[in-house]
Design an enzyme around this catalytic site. Sequence first.
Site, mmCIF file in Angstrom:
data_model
loop_
_atom_site.group_PDB
_atom_site.id
_atom_site.type_symbol
_atom_site.label_atom_id
_atom_site.label_comp_id
_atom_site.label_asym_id
_atom_site.label_seq_id
_atom_site.Cartn_x
_atom_site.Cartn_y
_atom_site.Cartn_z
ATOM 1 N N GLY A 1 28.606 3.795 0.008
ATOM 2 C CA GLY A 1 28.476 3.877 1.463
ATOM 3 C C GLY A 1 27.811 2.627 2.002
ATOM 4 O O GLY A 1 26.958 2.679 2.876
ATOM 5 N N SER B 1 29.009 0.068 3.693
ATOM 6 C CA SER B 1 29.647 -0.704 4.768
ATOM 7 C C SER B 1 28.874 -0.667 6.083
ATOM 8 O O SER B 1 28.988 -1.575 6.895
ATOM 9 C CB SER B 1 31.081 -0.213 4.994
ATOM 10 O OG SER B 1 31.081 1.152 5.381
ATOM 11 N N ARG B 2 28.093 0.385 6.309
ATOM 12 C CA ARG B 2 27.439 0.527 7.619
ATOM 13 C C ARG B 2 26.007 1.024 7.461
ATOM 14 O O ARG B 2 25.595 1.465 6.398
ATOM 15 C CB ARG B 2 28.215 1.530 8.481
ATOM 16 C CG ARG B 2 29.604 1.065 8.831
ATOM 17 C CD ARG B 2 30.296 2.022 9.777
ATOM 18 N NE ARG B 2 30.350 3.378 9.235
ATOM 19 C CZ ARG B 2 30.520 4.475 9.974
ATOM 20 N NH1 ARG B 2 30.634 4.382 11.276
ATOM 21 N NH2 ARG B 2 30.572 5.661 9.407
ATOM 22 N N ASN C 1 36.281 7.287 -2.773
ATOM 23 C CA ASN C 1 35.566 8.432 -2.204
ATOM 24 C C ASN C 1 34.618 8.957 -3.286
ATOM 25 O O ASN C 1 35.064 9.476 -4.306
ATOM 26 C CB ASN C 1 36.603 9.498 -1.800
ATOM 27 C CG ASN C 1 35.951 10.785 -1.334
ATOM 28 O OD1 ASN C 1 34.729 10.920 -1.321
ATOM 29 N ND2 ASN C 1 36.777 11.749 -0.953
ATOM 30 N N VAL C 2 33.322 8.831 -3.069
ATOM 31 C CA VAL C 2 32.348 9.182 -4.116
ATOM 32 C C VAL C 2 32.457 10.638 -4.558
ATOM 33 O O VAL C 2 32.083 10.979 -5.687
ATOM 34 C CB VAL C 2 30.881 8.906 -3.678
ATOM 35 C CG1 VAL C 2 30.643 7.431 -3.439
ATOM 36 C CG2 VAL C 2 30.475 9.732 -2.466
ATOM 37 N N SER D 1 16.596 12.308 2.131
ATOM 38 C CA SER D 1 16.303 12.450 3.559
ATOM 39 C C SER D 1 15.079 13.318 3.725
ATOM 40 O O SER D 1 14.776 14.136 2.847
ATOM 41 C CB SER D 1 17.488 13.126 4.256
ATOM 42 O OG SER D 1 17.134 13.542 5.566
ATOM 43 N N TYR E 1 23.096 19.912 4.585
ATOM 44 C CA TYR E 1 22.569 18.575 4.275
ATOM 45 C C TYR E 1 21.226 18.689 3.529
ATOM 46 O O TYR E 1 20.978 17.966 2.566
ATOM 47 C CB TYR E 1 22.406 17.806 5.591
ATOM 48 C CG TYR E 1 22.120 16.323 5.462
ATOM 49 C CD1 TYR E 1 23.066 15.450 4.934
ATOM 50 C CD2 TYR E 1 20.913 15.791 5.923
ATOM 51 C CE1 TYR E 1 22.821 14.080 4.848
ATOM 52 C CE2 TYR E 1 20.657 14.425 5.846
ATOM 53 C CZ TYR E 1 21.606 13.574 5.310
ATOM 54 O OH TYR E 1 21.356 12.223 5.232
ATOM 55 N N ALA F 1 20.278 21.168 1.664
ATOM 56 C CA ALA F 1 20.592 21.658 0.313
ATOM 57 C C ALA F 1 21.086 20.527 -0.578
ATOM 58 O O ALA F 1 20.654 20.377 -1.727
ATOM 59 C CB ALA F 1 21.645 22.766 0.383
ATOM 60 N N LYS G 1 20.676 17.197 -0.223
ATOM 61 C CA LYS G 1 19.653 16.182 -0.476
ATOM 62 C C LYS G 1 18.520 16.749 -1.331
ATOM 63 O O LYS G 1 17.948 16.047 -2.177
ATOM 64 C CB LYS G 1 19.111 15.620 0.841
ATOM 65 C CG LYS G 1 20.146 14.845 1.651
ATOM 66 C CD LYS G 1 20.717 13.657 0.881
ATOM 67 C CE LYS G 1 21.526 12.733 1.769
ATOM 68 N NZ LYS G 1 22.110 11.608 1.009
#
Length: 243
Positions: A8, A10-11, A60-61, A141, A154, A156, A158
């Site tokens: 991820g 690129s941004r 796609n990871v 996070s 999310y 769960a 992380k």
Amino acid sequence: MKCALVTGGSRGIGSAICQKLAEDSQYHILINYQANKEAAEKTLEEVIKRGATGEIIQFNVSDFDEVKNKLTQWQDVNPEAIVEVIVNNAGITKDGLFMWMSPEDWTSVVNTSLNGFFNVTNFFIQKMLRNKYGRIVNMVSVSGVKGTPGQTNYSAAKGAVVAATKALAQEVAKRNITVNAVAPGFIRTDMTSQLDEKELIKLVPVNRFGEAEEVADLVSFLVSKKASYITGEIININGGIYS
């Protein structure tokens, strides 16, 4: 050729990490992206501008076979290359209250963060063990540490990576491989651009959102030789929101 792979990349935070590693290290930077080729190419330009070499690599990871095939192809073309650093940064959010959450919103978020960590790290871990050196940094996070309402999926995903970080760190430490996680709070990126910054700042003791570059500085330190006695740690970078 010694390499650092940022998923991820690129941004947002991923792009900032690629640029910071280009500045601070001697690594050839592998910028993984899934869909936004233009952003990945822009990040590569910035990497080169900072005096490093790099390339973009699309997969796609969350898709085990795709990760394996793309990385095997890359390894075949670059037999001398050694990936010493993995930054598992790819992640997505599909926010919503749990009672209305669709199975797809649950699965896609968990697959990207948790299975993405497995798919990419698992590909390289034996090579790292043979090489007796490695740096793995998992981007988690504040949601994965304290839990955030509206982000049960999310949190769960992380939270699972937090636990995996602690376990894997103990397995590979003897071989000079460190495994740490970085848990950002509110960082100003595309991902947070829809949030009500004025309201949320009230929750943050330092009274502002963080910058992607600040997260990148921390990651750069953790992947450096200076951090060789730090492993299994979850480092919060959130302006005191959860301390």
